[in-house]
Design an enzyme around this catalytic site. Structure first.
Site, mmCIF file in Angstrom:
data_model
loop_
_atom_site.group_PDB
_atom_site.id
_atom_site.type_symbol
_atom_site.label_atom_id
_atom_site.label_comp_id
_atom_site.label_asym_id
_atom_site.label_seq_id
_atom_site.Cartn_x
_atom_site.Cartn_y
_atom_site.Cartn_z
ATOM 1 N N CYS A 135 0.832 -1.223 -0.092
ATOM 2 C CA CYS A 135 -0.010 -0.028 -0.015
ATOM 3 C C CYS A 135 0.985 1.181 -0.060
ATOM 4 C CB CYS A 135 -0.996 0.079 1.310
ATOM 5 S SG CYS A 135 -1.773 1.528 1.328
ATOM 6 N N CYS A 138 -0.407 4.145 2.217
ATOM 7 C CA CYS A 138 0.042 3.834 3.826
ATOM 8 C C CYS A 138 1.122 4.002 3.932
ATOM 9 C CB CYS A 138 -0.638 2.680 4.220
ATOM 10 S SG CYS A 138 -2.056 1.825 3.311
ATOM 11 N N ASP A 139 2.203 3.660 3.145
ATOM 12 C CA ASP A 139 3.639 3.536 3.536
ATOM 13 C C ASP A 139 4.421 4.469 2.767
ATOM 14 O OD1 ASP A 139 2.874 1.639 5.580
ATOM 15 O OD2 ASP A 139 3.056 0.133 4.105
#
Ligand code: NDP
Length: 310
Positions: A135, A138-139
């Site tokens: 992701c 997200c990261d």
């Protein structure tokens, strides 16, 4: 805590919330089990520009929060829990929650969506969370100013590569074929981003590092050369798998695990069990089509209950 409902909704993406809005407004007093990722895949994405009604676009997590509020407004009993087991052998159906208690339901709407696929390399799991991610949204932040690689050639990979390119010094896309599967618009964006390099005909062989990732071993299948890319982050964007494992003993699934529904409806092979969204759709897989099928599932459930004399 109610343990019986006329309509149990499993999953909380656009399909589940839309089913909840319709079922609640039809006075079915639905219970929704959100699963492990309340709001579903849209909560790990950024801009949504193609959902009608948002002329300026919106953010995925905000959109799902609006869906949630709308489902709550009509009285949906939303439980932040997981359906761990189902028994569709008799009516009412039984769904075990978090392995702790059972809910019985006259109808069940399955909207469990799909999850990211992995390449299957042991090193991918070793470094998961230590340089490997599925992701980018997200990261990606953790790789600001660094070099990263992303595997995949579909819309997800293209979108995530574009996102990463805004944060990272360089993004290398590893594509196993000699073409991208992504839409023309996304391809255009990728090819016009100067710090994205697309390597066609490349396979990922291994992710290497010590505590965290410091390289990815790749093979150029045109030249048969194997070499290491210096990257600190490795993103996997190779598609999704439907979250249907707990239903496989009861429902007809296709060869890739998607729930089979009767054409033109959300009916499964078990009367009273309906499926909506990505769990049953491998063709369109859009938020708006998922929401549409969630609406269909609630209407199908309501009609079915009426036919059964509820
Ligand atoms: P796709 O299935 O469309 O693409 C998967 C990509 O990963 C393909 O390029 C595929 O290669 C590659 N791949 C699969 N397995 C491997 C492997 N083991 N090793 C290397 N590469 C691999 O998945 P997406 O998640 O990209 O998209 C899913 C759906 O969601 C699509 O319909 C897409 O259009 C849609 N979507 C739409 C967006 C939007 O409209 N903004 C954003 C994101 C997704 P190959 O081509 O060789 O099979």
């Amino acid at each position: 805590m109610n343990t019986h409902t006329s309509c149990l909704i499993i999953g909380s993406g656009p399909a589940g919330y839309t089913a909840a809005i319709y079922a609640a407004r039809a006075d079915l007093k639905p219970i929704m089990l959100t699963g492990l990722q309340p709001g579903g895949q849209l909560t790990i994405t950024t801009e949504v520009e193609n959902y009608p009604g948002y002329p300026e676009g919106t953010q995925g997590p905000e959109m799902m929060e609006d869906f949630r509020k709308q489902a709550l407004r009509f009285g949906t009993d939303i439980r932040y829990q997981l359906a761990s087991k189902v028994d569709f052998s008799k009516r009412p159906f039984t769904v075990t929650v978090d392995d702790k208690y059972d809910i019985t339901a006259d109808t069940v709407i399955i909207s469990t969506g799909a999850s990211a696929k992995w390449l299957g390399l042991p090193s991918e799991q070793t470094f998961n969370g230590y340089g490997v991610s599925a992701c980018a949204v997200c990261d990606g932040f953790f790789y600001k100013g660094q070099n990263v690689a992303i595997v995949g050639g579909g819309d997800t990979a293209a979108e995530e590569a574009s996102y990463l390119a805004k944060l990272c010094t360089k993004v290398t896309m590893l594509v196993r074929k000699d073409e991208l599967r992504a839409s023309k618009a996304m391809q255009h964006r990728v090819f016009n981003t100067p710090n994205i390099e697309v390597l066609f005909n490349h396979d990922t062989l291994e992710i290497v590092g010590e505590q965290t990732v410091n390289g990815v071993v790749v093979r150029d299948n045109k030249t048969d050369k194997t070499y290491t890319l210096d990257v600190t982050g490795f993103f996997v964007a190779i598609g999704h798998k439907p979250n249907t494992d707990i239903f496989k003993d009861w429902l007809d699934l296709d060869e890739t695990g998607y729930i089979k529904t009767v054409l033109g409806s959300t009916n499964t092979n078990i009367p009273g069990v309906f499926a909506a969204g990505d769990a049953q759709d491998k063709i369109y897989r859009q938020a708006v089509t998922a929401a549409g099928s969630g609406c269909m599932a609630a209407l199908d459930a309501e009609r079915w209950l009426t036919e059964q004399g509820h």
